[in-house]
Design a protein around this motif. Structure first.
Motif, PDB file in Angstrom:
ATOM      1  N   ASP A 287       0.825  -1.208   0.000  1.00  0.00           N
ATOM      2  CA  ASP A 287       0.000   0.000   0.000  1.00  0.00           C
ATOM      3  C   ASP A 287       0.861   1.260   0.000  1.00  0.00           C
ATOM      4  O   ASP A 287       0.581   2.214  -0.732  1.00  0.00           O
ATOM      5  CB  ASP A 287      -0.929   0.001   1.219  1.00  0.00           C
ATOM      6  CG  ASP A 287      -1.971  -1.105   1.151  1.00  0.00           C
ATOM      7  OD1 ASP A 287      -2.122  -1.685   0.058  1.00  0.00           O
ATOM      8  OD2 ASP A 287      -2.620  -1.389   2.166  1.00  0.00           O
ATOM      9  N   THR A 291       1.105   4.006  -3.049  1.00  0.00           N
ATOM     10  CA  THR A 291       0.765   5.407  -2.770  1.00  0.00           C
ATOM     11  C   THR A 291       1.904   6.336  -3.158  1.00  0.00           C
ATOM     12  O   THR A 291       1.688   7.412  -3.735  1.00  0.00           O
ATOM     13  CB  THR A 291       0.428   5.576  -1.282  1.00  0.00           C
ATOM     14  OG1 THR A 291      -0.665   4.715  -0.938  1.00  0.00           O
ATOM     15  CG2 THR A 291       0.052   7.005  -0.976  1.00  0.00           C
ATOM     16  N   SER A 295       1.709   9.182  -6.149  1.00  0.00           N
ATOM     17  CA  SER A 295       1.927  10.599  -5.835  1.00  0.00           C
ATOM     18  C   SER A 295       3.012  11.223  -6.698  1.00  0.00           C
ATOM     19  O   SER A 295       3.101  12.455  -6.771  1.00  0.00           O
ATOM     20  CB  SER A 295       2.291  10.755  -4.357  1.00  0.00           C
ATOM     21  OG  SER A 295       3.516  10.082  -4.059  1.00  0.00           O
ATOM     22  N   SER A 345      -8.273  -1.791  -0.272  1.00  0.00           N
ATOM     23  CA  SER A 345      -8.445  -0.432   0.248  1.00  0.00           C
ATOM     24  C   SER A 345      -7.244   0.449  -0.089  1.00  0.00           C
ATOM     25  O   SER A 345      -7.397   1.638  -0.390  1.00  0.00           O
ATOM     26  CB  SER A 345      -8.652  -0.476   1.763  1.00  0.00           C
ATOM     27  OG  SER A 345      -7.523  -1.060   2.405  1.00  0.00           O
ATOM     28  N   GLY A 346      -6.041  -0.146  -0.046  1.00  0.00           N
ATOM     29  CA  GLY A 346      -4.854   0.626  -0.433  1.00  0.00           C
ATOM     30  C   GLY A 346      -4.881   1.038  -1.882  1.00  0.00           C
ATOM     31  O   GLY A 346      -4.477   2.156  -2.235  1.00  0.00           O
ATOM     32  N   LEU A 348      -7.626   1.503  -3.714  1.00  0.00           N
ATOM     33  CA  LEU A 348      -8.659   2.529  -3.878  1.00  0.00           C
ATOM     34  C   LEU A 348      -8.164   3.896  -3.401  1.00  0.00           C
ATOM     35  O   LEU A 348      -8.416   4.918  -4.048  1.00  0.00           O
ATOM     36  CB  LEU A 348      -9.914   2.118  -3.112  1.00  0.00           C
ATOM     37  CG  LEU A 348     -10.588   0.810  -3.551  1.00  0.00           C
ATOM     38  CD1 LEU A 348     -11.797   0.520  -2.687  1.00  0.00           C
ATOM     39  CD2 LEU A 348     -10.989   0.886  -5.019  1.00  0.00           C
ATOM     40  N   ASN A 349      -7.467   3.922  -2.270  1.00  0.00           N
ATOM     41  CA  ASN A 349      -6.952   5.192  -1.756  1.00  0.00           C
ATOM     42  C   ASN A 349      -5.894   5.789  -2.670  1.00  0.00           C
ATOM     43  O   ASN A 349      -5.800   7.014  -2.805  1.00  0.00           O
ATOM     44  CB  ASN A 349      -6.372   4.992  -0.355  1.00  0.00           C
ATOM     45  CG  ASN A 349      -7.442   4.699   0.677  1.00  0.00           C
ATOM     46  OD1 ASN A 349      -8.587   5.123   0.542  1.00  0.00           O
ATOM     47  ND2 ASN A 349      -7.076   3.940   1.706  1.00  0.00           N
ATOM     48  N   SER A 350      -5.091   4.933  -3.301  1.00  0.00           N
ATOM     49  CA  SER A 350      -4.045   5.454  -4.190  1.00  0.00           C
ATOM     50  C   SER A 350      -4.640   6.023  -5.482  1.00  0.00           C
ATOM     51  O   SER A 350      -4.032   6.895  -6.105  1.00  0.00           O
ATOM     52  CB  SER A 350      -3.052   4.343  -4.528  1.00  0.00           C
ATOM     53  OG  SER A 350      -3.677   3.320  -5.276  1.00  0.00           O
ATOM     54  N   ASP A 352      -7.790   7.585  -5.817  1.00  0.00           N
ATOM     55  CA  ASP A 352      -8.490   8.862  -5.644  1.00  0.00           C
ATOM     56  C   ASP A 352      -8.380   9.391  -4.221  1.00  0.00           C
ATOM     57  O   ASP A 352      -9.266  10.112  -3.756  1.00  0.00           O
ATOM     58  CB  ASP A 352      -9.964   8.730  -6.032  1.00  0.00           C
ATOM     59  CG  ASP A 352     -10.667   7.621  -5.263  1.00  0.00           C
ATOM     60  OD1 ASP A 352     -10.034   7.024  -4.368  1.00  0.00           O
ATOM     61  OD2 ASP A 352     -11.843   7.356  -5.543  1.00  0.00           O
ATOM     62  N   GLY A 353      -7.321   9.016  -3.518  1.00  0.00           N
ATOM     63  CA  GLY A 353      -7.104   9.542  -2.176  1.00  0.00           C
ATOM     64  C   GLY A 353      -6.555  10.958  -2.208  1.00  0.00           C
ATOM     65  O   GLY A 353      -6.400  11.595  -3.259  1.00  0.00           O
ATOM     66  N   ARG A 381     -14.059   6.523 -10.410  1.00  0.00           N
ATOM     67  CA  ARG A 381     -12.787   5.813 -10.572  1.00  0.00           C
ATOM     68  C   ARG A 381     -12.648   5.304 -11.999  1.00  0.00           C
ATOM     69  O   ARG A 381     -11.601   5.430 -12.607  1.00  0.00           O
ATOM     70  CB  ARG A 381     -12.695   4.660  -9.568  1.00  0.00           C
ATOM     71  CG  ARG A 381     -12.595   5.119  -8.113  1.00  0.00           C
ATOM     72  CD  ARG A 381     -12.208   3.984  -7.186  1.00  0.00           C
ATOM     73  NE  ARG A 381     -12.017   4.464  -5.816  1.00  0.00           N
ATOM     74  CZ  ARG A 381     -12.871   4.249  -4.827  1.00  0.00           C
ATOM     75  NH1 ARG A 381     -13.981   3.553  -5.053  1.00  0.00           N
ATOM     76  NH2 ARG A 381     -12.632   4.718  -3.623  1.00  0.00           N
TER      77      ARG A 381
END
Length: 548
Positions: A287, A291, A295, A345-346, A348-350, A352-353, A381
Motif C-alpha cells: 500500500d 501510494t 503521488s 483499500s490501499g 482505492l486510496n491510491s 483517488d485519495g 474511478r
C-alpha cells in the motif's frame, strides 16, 4: 668535569635536532594552512562569479540537456569516458556520440538484417565526476556528471556552472535543449515501469508511435475515446471551478487479444503523452509503495493498470482468484508469499485519495469484469467503460486493408515520372522516403489496385466467422502471409477450420486436466476424512507408521 661534559654533549646535540624538527613542523604546518586558506578563499572568490544549476536524472530537464550535450563536439572529445552499447536516453537516442564497432562493414548492413543480425551502436559517455568545458553563446560552461546516490549505485545528476550576472544564459540553454529533444523524440512514446524496490519510476524505453488508423475497432469507439481524452485534458479550469478532482478513468474490458493495450499505445502517441505502467501483482508491491508511486505520477500522462482482475492473485492461473477476495474453499500459503502486501483499500486510496496525482488519464484493462469489486469500477474511478469482443466481419475487412496497401487513384504528376516497374512491389517502411534514400528490402509487399484490394478484403471478411476469432489471431495469420495478399484470401477458410480444431483440442485438454485435478482433490479429501475418522475412533493411531 671533562667526563661530565663529554656525557652531556650528545644530549645537547639531540635537543638542538629536536628543536630544529619542531621549527620545521611549525613552519610547514603554517605554510600548508596558509595555502589551503588561500586556495579556499580563491575558490570562493571564483565561485561567487558562477551561477550553478543542478539537474536530477529523475526529471525531464536532465534528459533534455544530456541529449543536447550528445551533439556537442567538445562533449564527444572527452579524454576519460565510458563505453556502452546500451541506450540510456528516454528519447531512445543514446546520450552520447555513437559509432559502429566495424565502420568498414557499412555496405553489409542489408545482408546482416536479412540474416537476422543487427549492428550494435557503441556509445562513448564521459565518465562521472569529470568536468568538461563547453563554449555556448559567448560563455564558458563547466559541466560535471555526478552520482546522486553513491551508496545505492543509481541516480545520476548533472551540474552546469557559468560565469554570468543573471541566469538568462541557463534558461536559454534549457529551452534550446528542450526544443531539440522534443523534435528528435516527436515520433516516440516513452514507457515507464514502476520500481517497487526503490518506490520510483524507471524509464523502460521509447516506442514508435502507432497510428490510430492502424487500430480497427467498432465504428465510433476510437473517435469517442480520443474526443473524451482531449476534452478532459483541456478542462482543468472547469474541474477546479466546481471543486471536482481533475481525474479521468477508463476501463477497457473484454476477451484477450482484442486490442486493449494497442489502443492505449496509439492514444498515447496521438495525445503526445507518456505511459506509466503499474503491475499490481509485482513482487514487493504494498500500500505504501503504491501510494508513493501514484503521488509521483506527472500531471499529463497515461497511467496504465494492466490485468486489473489479477491484481491480488497469488497463484499461477489468473482464473483461480478474483480481485480483492479469494474464492471460497481456497487456502493461502504464507510460505509462498512474494512480499506483496497490497490490499483493495490501499489500491482505492491510491487512485483517488488525498495524495493521488491529478491530471492523469487512468486506463485499466481486464479480461474478467465480473470479478472486479464494485468499489473499484464505480463512476469516479472508472468513468468510461469500453467492451472489447472478438473480431467482427467489419473489423476483419479493416485489418486486411491496413496490412495491404493499394495504389492511389490519381498519383501526383512528378511521381509518375519517377515510378518504375520495381515499384510494383514496395516496402511500406520506405514508401514515404525520397527515391535516392530508399533501401532495398526483402520484405516487399505487392501494391495492388484499390478495387482489387477492396474485393480481397470483402472476401476475407466473408470467410471470417462473426465474433468467434480474436483480433490477435487474425493479425497473426496476416503476418504470416504479409507478402501474399491473394493467397492469404484463398487459404483463409482452411485456416479458420484449423483454428476451430485447435481450439476444440485445447478445450478438451483443459477439460480433461480440470477433471483430473478435481478427481485428485476429491481423493485427497476422502483420505483426509478417513484419517480424521480413524483418529477419532483410535486416538493412538499414527498415520506415519508404515503398515505391512
Amino acid at each position: 668535569m671533562e667526563t661530565l661534559k663529554n656525557m652531556l654533549s650528545p644530549l645537547g646535540m639531540h635537543t638542538n635536532a629536536l628543536q630544529d624538527t619542531l621549527k620545521l613542523v611549525v613552519i610547514g604546518g603554517t605554510v600548508e594552512t596558509a595555502r589551503r586558506m588561500s586556495v579556499s578563499a580563491w575558490n570562493g572568490f571564483v565561485d561567487s562569479f558562477f551561477l550553478t544549476a543542478h539537474f536530477s536524472q529523475e526529471d525531464y530537464p536532465y534528459d533534455w540537456l544530456m541529449h543536447w550535450l550528445s551533439k556537442q563536439p567538445a562533449w564527444g572529445r572527452s579524454r576519460e569516458f565510458e563505453i556502452t552499447t546500451r541506450t540510456v536516453s528516454r528519447s531512445g537516442i543514446t546520450q552520447s556520440t555513437t559509432g559502429d564497432l566495424d565502420e568498414e562493414d557499412v555496405d553489409d548492413d542489408e545482408d546482416a538484417l536479412l540474416h537476422g543480425r543487427k549492428k550494435r551502436k557503441v556509445a562513448f559517455i564521459p565518465s562521472l565526476d569529470t568536468t568538461h568545458t563547453i563554449y555556448y553563446r559567448g560563455h564558458w560552461l563547466r559541466i560535471t556528471r555526478t552520482k546522486r546516490y553513491p551508496d545505492y549505485g543509481h541516480g545520476a545528476a548533472l551540474k552546469i556552472s557559468v560565469v554570468a550576472r543573471s541566469n538568462d544564459i541557463l534558461k536559454k540553454l534549457v529551452l534550446e535543449a528542450k526544443r531539440e529533444y522534443e523534435k528528435d523524440a516527436e515520433h516516440r512514446v516513452h514507457i515507464f515501469i514502476a520500481d517497487t524496490t526503490y518506490g520510483c519510476w524507471r524509464w523502460n524505453g521509447a516506442r514508435q508511435k502507432r497510428p490510430l488508423s492502424s487500430i480497427v475497432l467498432q465504428p465510433g469507439v476510437k473517435d469517442m475515446l480520443l474526443a473524451d481524452c482531449k476534452d478532459f485534458l483541456a478542462s482543468e479550469d472547469w474541474y477546479a471551478e466546481r471543486g471536482i478532482p481533475f481525474r479521468r478513468g477508463y476501463l477497457l474490458h473484454g476477451v484477450p487479444g482484442s486490442g486493449k493495450t494497442s489502443l492505449i499505445h496509439s492514444l498515447a502517441g496521438e495525445l503526445g503523452l507518456d505511459i506509466y505502467v503499474v503491475s499490481l501483482s509485482s513482487k514487493g508491491m504494498s500500500d505504501n509503495t503504491l501510494t508513493t508511486l501514484m503521488s509521483h505520477v506527472p500531471s499529463r500522462c497515461i497511467l496504465l493498470l494492466e490485468d486489473l482482475d489479477a491484481a491480488f492473485t497469488r497463484s499461477v492461473s489468473r482464473d483461480s482468484c478474483s480481485t480483492g477476495v479469494p474464492p471460497s474453499g481456497t487456502t493461502t500459503n504464507t510460505n509462498d508469499s512474494d512480499g506483496s502486501t497490497l490490499s483493495l483499500s490501499g489500491l482505492l486510496n491510491s487512485l483517488d485519495g488525498v495524495a493521488a496525482a491529478e491530471g492523469r488519464l487512468l486506463f485499466a484493462t481486464t479480461n474478467h469484469i465480473e470479478r472486479l469489486d464494485p468499489a473499484l469500477s464505480r463512476p469516479g474511478r472508472m468513468d468510461v467503460w469500453v467492451n472489447f469482443t472478438h473480431a467482427t466481419k467489419w473489423q476483419a475487412e479493416g485489418i486486411f486493408k491496413c496490412f495491404f496497401p493499394s495504389k492511389p487513384k490519381n498519383p501526383p504528376a512528378n511521381s509518375v515520372a519517377e515510378s518504375s516497374p520495381a515499384d510494383e512491389k514496395t516496402d511500406i517502411s520506405q514508401k514515404n522516403l525520397p527515391l535516392p534514400k530508399r533501401k532495398a528490402s526483402g520484405h516487399t509487399i505487392p501494391v495492388l489496385e484499390e478495387a482489387e484490394i477492396a474485393d480481397l478484403a470483402k472476401r476475407f471478411a466473408d470467410a471470417i466467422p462473426e465474433n468467434e476469432l480474436s483480433v490477435a489471431s487474425l493479425q497473426g495469420y496476416l503476418l504470416k502471409n504479409k507478402l501474399r495478399p491473394r493467397e492469404c484470401v484463398d487459404e483463409v477458410s482452411e485456416w479458420v477450420v484449423q483454428e476451430r480444431e485447435m481450439r476444440e483440442k485445447l478445450k478438451k485438454e483443459k477439460a480433461e486436466r480440470e477433471a483430473k485435478e478435481k478427481k485428485e482433490a476429491e481423493e485427497r479429501e476422502r483420505k483426509e476424512k478417513e484419517e480424521r475418522l480413524t483418529k477419532e475412533v483410535n486416538p493412538f493411531f499414527d498415520t506415519d507408521i508404515p503398515r505391512s
